[in-house]
Design a protein around this motif. Sequence first.
Motif, PDB file in Angstrom:
ATOM      1  N   LEU A  61      19.116   2.953  -6.793  1.00 29.41           N
ATOM      2  CA  LEU A  61      20.140   3.223  -8.170  1.00 29.41           C
ATOM      3  C   LEU A  61      19.920   1.934  -9.036  1.00 29.41           C
ATOM      4  O   LEU A  61      19.854   1.972 -10.141  1.00 29.41           O
ATOM      5  CB  LEU A  61      21.387   3.622  -7.966  1.00 29.41           C
ATOM      6  N   GLU A  62      20.163   0.657  -8.346  1.00 27.86           N
ATOM      7  CA  GLU A  62      20.147  -0.685  -8.993  1.00 27.86           C
ATOM      8  C   GLU A  62      18.876  -0.796  -9.543  1.00 27.86           C
ATOM      9  O   GLU A  62      18.644  -1.202 -10.762  1.00 27.86           O
ATOM     10  CB  GLU A  62      20.765  -1.636  -8.276  1.00 27.86           C
ATOM     11  N   VAL A  63      17.882  -0.604  -8.858  1.00 28.73           N
ATOM     12  CA  VAL A  63      16.449  -0.970  -9.367  1.00 28.73           C
ATOM     13  C   VAL A  63      16.087   0.108 -10.529  1.00 28.73           C
ATOM     14  O   VAL A  63      15.621  -0.203 -11.581  1.00 28.73           O
ATOM     15  CB  VAL A  63      15.609  -0.489  -8.086  1.00 28.73           C
ATOM     16  N   PHE A  64      16.515   1.419 -10.445  1.00 26.90           N
ATOM     17  CA  PHE A  64      16.282   2.360 -11.749  1.00 26.90           C
ATOM     18  C   PHE A  64      17.081   1.934 -12.874  1.00 26.90           C
ATOM     19  O   PHE A  64      16.527   1.766 -13.938  1.00 26.90           O
ATOM     20  CB  PHE A  64      16.692   3.736 -11.141  1.00 26.90           C
ATOM     21  N   ILE A  65      18.396   1.742 -12.771  1.00 29.21           N
ATOM     22  CA  ILE A  65      19.390   1.327 -13.796  1.00 29.21           C
ATOM     23  C   ILE A  65      18.617   0.095 -14.507  1.00 29.21           C
ATOM     24  O   ILE A  65      18.645   0.111 -15.746  1.00 29.21           O
ATOM     25  CB  ILE A  65      20.804   1.265 -13.398  1.00 29.21           C
ATOM     26  N   SER A  66      18.734  -0.885 -13.662  1.00 31.04           N
ATOM     27  CA  SER A  66      18.206  -2.436 -14.223  1.00 31.04           C
ATOM     28  C   SER A  66      16.750  -2.086 -14.936  1.00 31.04           C
ATOM     29  O   SER A  66      16.678  -2.879 -15.933  1.00 31.04           O
ATOM     30  CB  SER A  66      18.306  -3.445 -12.846  1.00 31.04           C
ATOM     31  N   GLY A  67      15.970  -1.335 -14.337  1.00 27.24           N
ATOM     32  CA  GLY A  67      14.814  -1.203 -15.302  1.00 27.24           C
ATOM     33  C   GLY A  67      14.546  -0.061 -16.325  1.00 27.24           C
ATOM     34  O   GLY A  67      13.788  -0.306 -17.155  1.00 27.24           O
ATOM     35  N   LYS A  68      15.638   0.479 -16.582  1.00 33.45           N
ATOM     36  CA  LYS A  68      15.914   1.516 -17.639  1.00 33.45           C
ATOM     37  C   LYS A  68      16.951   1.229 -18.765  1.00 33.45           C
ATOM     38  O   LYS A  68      16.806   1.483 -19.701  1.00 33.45           O
ATOM     39  CB  LYS A  68      16.193   3.055 -17.260  1.00 33.45           C
ATOM     40  N   ASP A  69      18.043   0.047 -18.500  1.00 33.92           N
ATOM     41  CA  ASP A  69      19.125   0.104 -19.359  1.00 33.92           C
ATOM     42  C   ASP A  69      19.495  -1.475 -19.405  1.00 33.92           C
ATOM     43  O   ASP A  69      20.158  -1.914 -18.520  1.00 33.92           O
ATOM     44  CB  ASP A  69      19.977   0.982 -18.973  1.00 33.92           C
ATOM     45  N   ASP A  70      19.201  -2.025 -20.320  1.00 34.57           N
ATOM     46  CA  ASP A  70      19.425  -3.592 -20.309  1.00 34.57           C
ATOM     47  C   ASP A  70      20.880  -3.692 -20.661  1.00 34.57           C
ATOM     48  O   ASP A  70      21.409  -4.936 -20.804  1.00 34.57           O
ATOM     49  CB  ASP A  70      18.571  -4.522 -21.090  1.00 34.57           C
ATOM     50  N   MET A  71      21.624  -2.826 -20.962  1.00 36.52           N
ATOM     51  CA  MET A  71      23.170  -2.822 -21.186  1.00 36.52           C
ATOM     52  C   MET A  71      23.948  -2.227 -20.120  1.00 36.52           C
ATOM     53  O   MET A  71      25.141  -2.272 -20.368  1.00 36.52           O
ATOM     54  CB  MET A  71      23.390  -2.064 -22.580  1.00 36.52           C
ATOM     55  N   ASN A  72      23.300  -2.142 -18.944  1.00 37.92           N
ATOM     56  CA  ASN A  72      23.753  -1.581 -17.741  1.00 37.92           C
ATOM     57  C   ASN A  72      25.243  -2.494 -17.141  1.00 37.92           C
ATOM     58  O   ASN A  72      25.129  -3.623 -17.403  1.00 37.92           O
ATOM     59  CB  ASN A  72      22.899  -1.253 -16.506  1.00 37.92           C
ATOM     60  N   PHE A  73      25.972  -1.908 -16.417  1.00 30.69           N
ATOM     61  CA  PHE A  73      27.018  -2.660 -15.652  1.00 30.69           C
ATOM     62  C   PHE A  73      27.343  -1.930 -14.311  1.00 30.69           C
ATOM     63  O   PHE A  73      27.459  -0.613 -14.402  1.00 30.69           O
ATOM     64  CB  PHE A  73      28.563  -2.574 -16.526  1.00 30.69           C
TER      65      PHE A  73
END
Length: 92
Positions: A48-60
């Motif tokens: 999930l972290e890999v997916f989110i950090s690669g897709k959304d630079d505004m993630n938290f």
Amino acid sequence: MLIIDPHIVEGTFLTLLENSMVGLYVIFEDLTDEMVSVIKENSNPDILEVFISGKDDMNFIYQVDADNIESSTNIYEVISYGPNCIDELKNI
């Protein structure tokens, strides 16, 4: 578990934490369907972290492990956010 209603986040988070480890992922709504697919295809939660950090630079991302043996208190917290995360999340 996908939560859309922000009013139930805190109660849900605390209930899940009683069972060991829980993570809160704040992402763009447009990524929801793709994230659910990633979860269904992979049993490793680190994906999930890999997916989110690669897709959304505004993630938290906020994770709490309530029975971590590496900590003297058994509690281990991780906060991670993208380079364009809003300040209100970074400063909680």
